[in-house]
Scaffold this active site. Sequence first.
Site, PDB file in Angstrom:
ATOM      1  N   ASP A  12      10.353  28.052   0.253  1.00  0.00           N
ATOM      2  CA  ASP A  12      11.016  28.031  -1.051  1.00  0.00           C
ATOM      3  C   ASP A  12      10.772  29.379  -1.723  1.00  0.00           C
ATOM      4  O   ASP A  12       9.921  30.156  -1.287  1.00  0.00           O
ATOM      5  CB  ASP A  12      10.418  26.896  -1.917  1.00  0.00           C
ATOM      6  CG  ASP A  12      10.997  26.882  -3.322  1.00  0.00           C
ATOM      7  OD1 ASP A  12      12.232  26.968  -3.452  1.00  0.00           O
ATOM      8  OD2 ASP A  12      10.224  26.808  -4.298  1.00  0.00           O
ATOM      9  N   SER A  13      11.475  29.597  -2.820  1.00  0.00           N
ATOM     10  CA  SER A  13      11.266  30.822  -3.593  1.00  0.00           C
ATOM     11  C   SER A  13       9.881  30.845  -4.241  1.00  0.00           C
ATOM     12  O   SER A  13       9.439  31.894  -4.695  1.00  0.00           O
ATOM     13  CB  SER A  13      12.338  30.924  -4.675  1.00  0.00           C
ATOM     14  OG  SER A  13      12.332  29.752  -5.469  1.00  0.00           O
ATOM     15  N   CYS A  75      14.581  25.243  -0.766  1.00  0.00           N
ATOM     16  CA  CYS A  75      15.081  25.830  -2.014  1.00  0.00           C
ATOM     17  C   CYS A  75      16.589  25.588  -2.093  1.00  0.00           C
ATOM     18  O   CYS A  75      17.313  25.913  -1.149  1.00  0.00           O
ATOM     19  CB  CYS A  75      14.773  27.319  -1.985  1.00  0.00           C
ATOM     20  SG  CYS A  75      15.433  28.251  -3.361  1.00  0.00           S
ATOM     21  N   ASN A  76      17.040  25.037  -3.198  1.00  0.00           N
ATOM     22  CA  ASN A  76      18.480  24.781  -3.336  1.00  0.00           C
ATOM     23  C   ASN A  76      19.278  26.078  -3.305  1.00  0.00           C
ATOM     24  O   ASN A  76      20.324  26.148  -2.667  1.00  0.00           O
ATOM     25  CB  ASN A  76      18.771  24.057  -4.655  1.00  0.00           C
ATOM     26  CG  ASN A  76      18.426  22.585  -4.580  1.00  0.00           C
ATOM     27  OD1 ASN A  76      19.290  21.751  -4.388  1.00  0.00           O
ATOM     28  ND2 ASN A  76      17.144  22.273  -4.706  1.00  0.00           N
ATOM     29  N   GLU A 154       7.183  24.937 -14.730  1.00  0.00           N
ATOM     30  CA  GLU A 154       6.031  25.743 -14.285  1.00  0.00           C
ATOM     31  C   GLU A 154       4.981  25.887 -15.384  1.00  0.00           C
ATOM     32  O   GLU A 154       3.806  26.117 -15.106  1.00  0.00           O
ATOM     33  CB  GLU A 154       6.503  27.101 -13.756  1.00  0.00           C
ATOM     34  CG  GLU A 154       7.299  26.900 -12.473  1.00  0.00           C
ATOM     35  CD  GLU A 154       7.474  28.130 -11.621  1.00  0.00           C
ATOM     36  OE1 GLU A 154       6.921  29.195 -11.951  1.00  0.00           O
ATOM     37  OE2 GLU A 154       8.168  28.003 -10.591  1.00  0.00           O
ATOM     38  N   CYS A 186      17.779  21.188  -7.901  1.00  0.00           N
ATOM     39  CA  CYS A 186      16.818  22.299  -7.947  1.00  0.00           C
ATOM     40  C   CYS A 186      15.455  21.700  -7.648  1.00  0.00           C
ATOM     41  O   CYS A 186      15.143  20.590  -8.097  1.00  0.00           O
ATOM     42  CB  CYS A 186      16.819  22.943  -9.333  1.00  0.00           C
ATOM     43  SG  CYS A 186      15.532  24.179  -9.547  1.00  0.00           S
ATOM     44  N   THR A 187      14.656  22.464  -6.909  1.00  0.00           N
ATOM     45  CA  THR A 187      13.359  21.961  -6.461  1.00  0.00           C
ATOM     46  C   THR A 187      12.471  21.410  -7.575  1.00  0.00           C
ATOM     47  O   THR A 187      11.693  20.490  -7.362  1.00  0.00           O
ATOM     48  CB  THR A 187      12.581  23.104  -5.786  1.00  0.00           C
ATOM     49  OG1 THR A 187      12.667  24.254  -6.647  1.00  0.00           O
ATOM     50  CG2 THR A 187      13.131  23.413  -4.424  1.00  0.00           C
ATOM     51  N   HIS A 188      12.575  22.023  -8.751  1.00  0.00           N
ATOM     52  CA  HIS A 188      11.669  21.649  -9.843  1.00  0.00           C
ATOM     53  C   HIS A 188      12.063  20.361 -10.564  1.00  0.00           C
ATOM     54  O   HIS A 188      11.252  19.751 -11.249  1.00  0.00           O
ATOM     55  CB  HIS A 188      11.611  22.765 -10.888  1.00  0.00           C
ATOM     56  CG  HIS A 188      10.953  24.019 -10.422  1.00  0.00           C
ATOM     57  ND1 HIS A 188      11.401  24.732  -9.324  1.00  0.00           N
ATOM     58  CD2 HIS A 188       9.882  24.693 -10.905  1.00  0.00           C
ATOM     59  CE1 HIS A 188      10.632  25.799  -9.172  1.00  0.00           C
ATOM     60  NE2 HIS A 188       9.705  25.796 -10.100  1.00  0.00           N
TER      61      HIS A 188
HETATM   62  N1  DGL Z   1      13.614  26.903  -5.825  1.00  0.00           N
HETATM   63  C1  DGL Z   1      14.751  27.241  -6.657  1.00  0.00           C
HETATM   64  C2  DGL Z   1      15.890  26.268  -6.359  1.00  0.00           C
HETATM   65  O1  DGL Z   1      15.700  25.139  -5.934  1.00  0.00           O
HETATM   66  C3  DGL Z   1      14.404  27.238  -8.120  1.00  0.00           C
HETATM   67  C4  DGL Z   1      13.557  28.394  -8.556  1.00  0.00           C
HETATM   68  C5  DGL Z   1      14.233  29.726  -8.383  1.00  0.00           C
HETATM   69  O2  DGL Z   1      15.177  30.064  -9.131  1.00  0.00           O
HETATM   70  O3  DGL Z   1      13.843  30.442  -7.474  1.00  0.00           O
HETATM   71  O4  DGL Z   1      17.030  26.619  -6.518  1.00  0.00           O
END
Ligand code: DGL
Length: 273
Positions: A12-13, A75-76, A154, A186-188
């Site tokens: 993931d990012s 990561c989406n 976060e 989105c992951t979060h």
């Molecule tokens: N992990 C990213 C997503 O699911 C969210 C955080 C980012 O913008 O990197 O898109």
Amino acid sequence: MKDKSAPIGVFDSGLGGLTVAREIMRQMPNEKIVYFGDTARVPYGNKSKETVTRFSRQIMRFLQTQEVKAIVVACNTASAYALEEMESETELPMIGVVKPGAVVAAEATANGKIGVIGTEGTIRSGIYSRYIKELNPEAEVVGRACPLFVPLVEEGLWQDPVTDEIAKRYLSELIDIGIDTLILGCTHYPLIRSTVGSIMGQEVTLVNPAYETAKELKELLKGQGLLNDAKTRLGDNCYRFFVSDAAEKFKGFANSIIKYGILSAKVINIEEY
Ligand code: DGL
């Protein structure tokens, strides 16, 4: 043939993909995981397709050095922008988080009105809509970028009046349209599921791509004879974490959402891959 006992690579990012890793841990307790969070270059959500694809390729190369048996793009934004190109560049089974969520949403909707919330990149890519319309051409898919959700999560403001207020603003348009299904793209977002759920109301089905991805990953591994049937003991180095920066912050966040104590996260220079 890959070794069944090899780990699954998950990336993931940054921190958010831990919601996907957590689902894999829950649904496939025998599987080992190598997780990479690109904490030096996060966020991906406001970057271009070219940049996100370049970063994702580097991570794929790193995970290959870890002898993984499959790769999960947790990561989406990376799934939206980079997965299709990367799939053609490796023999390893690869799965992203977008398609599993889209499939379930297309099945779940009764009135054909589906909302998607995610980063700017994910919404701009239109990928959820593309996959949903392949299955249900009549569906109306409405995307809404919610860029403030990632920093709020976060900061730990999962249940907080500030998050409620922002969520009301982001979601009002989707309520007015009368969607009956909402993808947490989105992951979060699974971490603020209860806030989103209470604003949308009980009639709206929330789809969690993290959960659906782990479910589909299990099928994929089973289909390829790669599911690990030997019991993995916790502590047997079964979960390994790598980041590109700020290992302590990562560890703190990881321990707040995953129940196994995460002892260390190793910093690597991802630009070398
Ligand atoms: N992990 C990213 C997503 O699911 C969210 C955080 C980012 O913008 O990197 O898109």
